[in-house]
Design an enzyme around this catalytic site. Structure first.
Site, PDB file in Angstrom:
ATOM      1  N   PHE A  76      37.822  44.296  45.148  1.00 30.18           N
ATOM      2  CA  PHE A  76      36.736  44.251  45.874  1.00 30.18           C
ATOM      3  C   PHE A  76      36.846  45.306  46.920  1.00 30.18           C
ATOM      4  O   PHE A  76      35.820  46.195  47.221  1.00 30.18           O
ATOM      5  CB  PHE A  76      36.054  43.049  46.560  1.00 30.18           C
ATOM      6  CG  PHE A  76      35.096  42.834  47.350  1.00 30.18           C
ATOM      7  CD1 PHE A  76      33.864  42.693  46.691  1.00 30.18           C
ATOM      8  CD2 PHE A  76      34.997  43.154  48.809  1.00 30.18           C
ATOM      9  CE1 PHE A  76      32.599  42.699  47.353  1.00 30.18           C
ATOM     10  CE2 PHE A  76      33.994  43.040  49.239  1.00 30.18           C
ATOM     11  CZ  PHE A  76      32.721  42.825  48.826  1.00 30.18           C
ATOM     12  N   ASP A  77      37.878  45.212  47.851  1.00 34.04           N
ATOM     13  CA  ASP A  77      38.031  45.904  48.996  1.00 34.04           C
ATOM     14  C   ASP A  77      38.069  47.620  48.677  1.00 34.04           C
ATOM     15  O   ASP A  77      37.426  48.264  49.282  1.00 34.04           O
ATOM     16  CB  ASP A  77      39.315  45.704  49.844  1.00 34.04           C
ATOM     17  CG  ASP A  77      39.306  44.198  50.281  1.00 34.04           C
ATOM     18  OD1 ASP A  77      39.170  43.298  49.544  1.00 34.04           O
ATOM     19  OD2 ASP A  77      39.757  43.979  51.515  1.00 34.04           O
ATOM     20  N   THR A  78      38.971  47.859  47.747  1.00 34.40           N
ATOM     21  CA  THR A  78      39.112  49.202  47.178  1.00 34.40           C
ATOM     22  C   THR A  78      37.897  49.680  46.728  1.00 34.40           C
ATOM     23  O   THR A  78      37.571  50.759  47.021  1.00 34.40           O
ATOM     24  CB  THR A  78      40.496  49.099  45.994  1.00 34.40           C
ATOM     25  OG1 THR A  78      41.483  48.741  46.802  1.00 34.40           O
ATOM     26  CG2 THR A  78      40.494  50.735  45.585  1.00 34.40           C
ATOM     27  N   TYR A  81      36.257  40.464  57.969  1.00 30.83           N
ATOM     28  CA  TYR A  81      36.735  39.401  57.328  1.00 30.83           C
ATOM     29  C   TYR A  81      38.319  39.707  57.477  1.00 30.83           C
ATOM     30  O   TYR A  81      38.746  40.724  57.765  1.00 30.83           O
ATOM     31  CB  TYR A  81      36.592  39.165  55.725  1.00 30.83           C
ATOM     32  CG  TYR A  81      37.723  40.102  54.968  1.00 30.83           C
ATOM     33  CD1 TYR A  81      38.862  39.375  54.596  1.00 30.83           C
ATOM     34  CD2 TYR A  81      37.533  41.303  54.679  1.00 30.83           C
ATOM     35  CE1 TYR A  81      39.847  40.133  53.684  1.00 30.83           C
ATOM     36  CE2 TYR A  81      38.402  42.083  53.855  1.00 30.83           C
ATOM     37  CZ  TYR A  81      39.618  41.588  53.342  1.00 30.83           C
ATOM     38  OH  TYR A  81      40.421  42.271  52.802  1.00 30.83           O
TER      39      TYR A  81
END
Length: 388
Positions: free
Chosen positions: A188-190, A97
């Site tokens: 979300f990424d972390t 993304y």
């Protein structure tokens, strides 16, 4: 256009919310770049997060106009929600993304996904904090980003930039991890990266050139608060052991000495709590007594608590047998921290600010933490000593 045989598929998800002004230009630029330079098959998925403007209609038009572009609509907001839905249903070899503003230079995209397609790595992230990166952004966002990543490092994370909107994952890895990722927003990424690192997966980092978007929709301070709440939630799951999930059997995982994979994250969480307690105590005492005395008292108090917490949570020792001996031996690790932090403070000029003092003791404590873990593991709480 390249004539290389395109046998692998990479899906690029672009999450959007009320981006009618930037969407057409950004997707057009991304499509032209991938069509002209990318040596693999690709698919661009515009994931609309319940936009209230004309974004969804534009997304439909772009999907009809441009090959390899499709549009997906979600009824709720949240970047994590969009990535979860698209990635979990993807048939691509690699899912990725990027932010719709294309703040990251697209020349970094092939270096991002190539190690995943070759099988060398499991996840890949763009980093704005590498020496080779060139970044243009305001001091407020720079300070918040670096502070957040410093906190992650104190928790034991080894990746350098959790928040850069430029990431890729092998699809089988993403689909194995997604059920355990709870956040639907910016954390979300972390959470995905912490979970991957917890399971010994290989994270590749690519230095990127990045220019801040002045029209960003991100509420920096609200995002920072949500991220901190997410960190505490992940820390609780790690301590309880609930963070462990199955991953694909053929995934190559880093091999650590027996038991260390479970001990490291717990030790890191205890270390973060101890460091925060130390900084609060040191800051309070610093106002009343000399700095070196304040440092010694704050270290002694937190070292005793740290040894007790690691005894129970990290190394699973219960009962009172050997507790006094282990506390005494734990003080040897305290002396290492005392020497390092006292030395760093002694080297500072008298004119430095309180903030510089705090930075110095945090850096010294980070080094002392590594030594402390090794001492606790191989000496103080060594199972062979406890058994004998």
């Amino acid at each position: 256009m390249h004539t290389t045989l395109k046998t692998r598929l990479v899906e690029v998800v672009v999450p959007v919310y009320n981006e009618q002004r930037a969407l057409r230009d950004s997707i057009g630029r991304l499509h032209a770049y991938l069509s002209g330079t990318f040596p693999y098959d690709y698919r661009i998925t515009i994931a609309d997060n319940a936009s209230t403007d004309n974004t969804w209609q534009l997304a439909i038009e772009l999907a009809a106009e441009l090959p390899h572009v499709r549009a997906v609509h979600l009824d709720g907001k949240g970047r994590g929600r969009a990535l979860r839905q698209v990635w979990s249903e993807s048939d691509a070899d690699v899912v990725s993304y990027m932010d719709v503003d294309l703040s990251t230079d697209l020349d970094a995209f092939l270096p991002l996904v190539a190690p995943l397609l070759s099988g060398h790595s499991d996840l890949a992230i763009g980093t704005r904090l590498a020496r080779a990166s060139r970044v243009v952004r305001g001091p407020k966002r720079e300070f918040i980003s670096r502070s957040y990543n410093l906190l992650l490092h104190l928790m034991g994370a080894r990746f350098s930039d959790a928040q850069c909107g430029f990431k890729a994952v092998r699809t089988e890895i993403a689909q194995a991890l997604l059920p355990a990722v709870e956040d639907e927003q910016w954390f979300f990424d972390t959470e995905l990266l912490l979970l991957a690192e917890r399971h010994g997966l290989r994270i590749h980092e690519v230095p990127v050139d990045w220019v801040d978007d002045p029209d960003s929709r991100v509420d920096v301070f609200q995002t920072a608060k949500d991220d901190l709440r997410g960190l505490f939630r992940v820390a609780r799951k790690t301590l309880s052991g609930a963070a462990r999930i199955p991953v694909p059997a053929r995934v190559s995982q880093a091999q650590l000495p027996r038991g260390m994979a479970a001990q490291l994250p717990k030790f890191a969480v205890v270390g973060v709590v101890s460091t925060l307690a130390y900084l609060l105590l040191f800051s309070g005492l610093r106002q009343m007594i000399p700095v070196l005395v304040a440092n010694a008292i704050a270290l002694l108090v937190t070292a005793v608590a740290n040894t007790a917490a690691n005894r129970r949570f990290t190394f699973g020792v219960t009962g009172s047998a050997g507790a006094m001996r282990q506390q005494f031996e734990g003080l040897m690790a305290f002396l290492v921290g005392l020497v390092l932090t006292t030395g760093s403070l002694a080297l500072l000029p008298d004119t430095v600010s309180h903030g510089v003092e705090l930075v110095a003791v945090v850096m010294a404590n980070a080094l002392a933490t590594l030594v402390r873990f090794l001492l606790l593991r191989v000496w103080v709480f060594n199972p062979s000593r406890r058994t004998s």
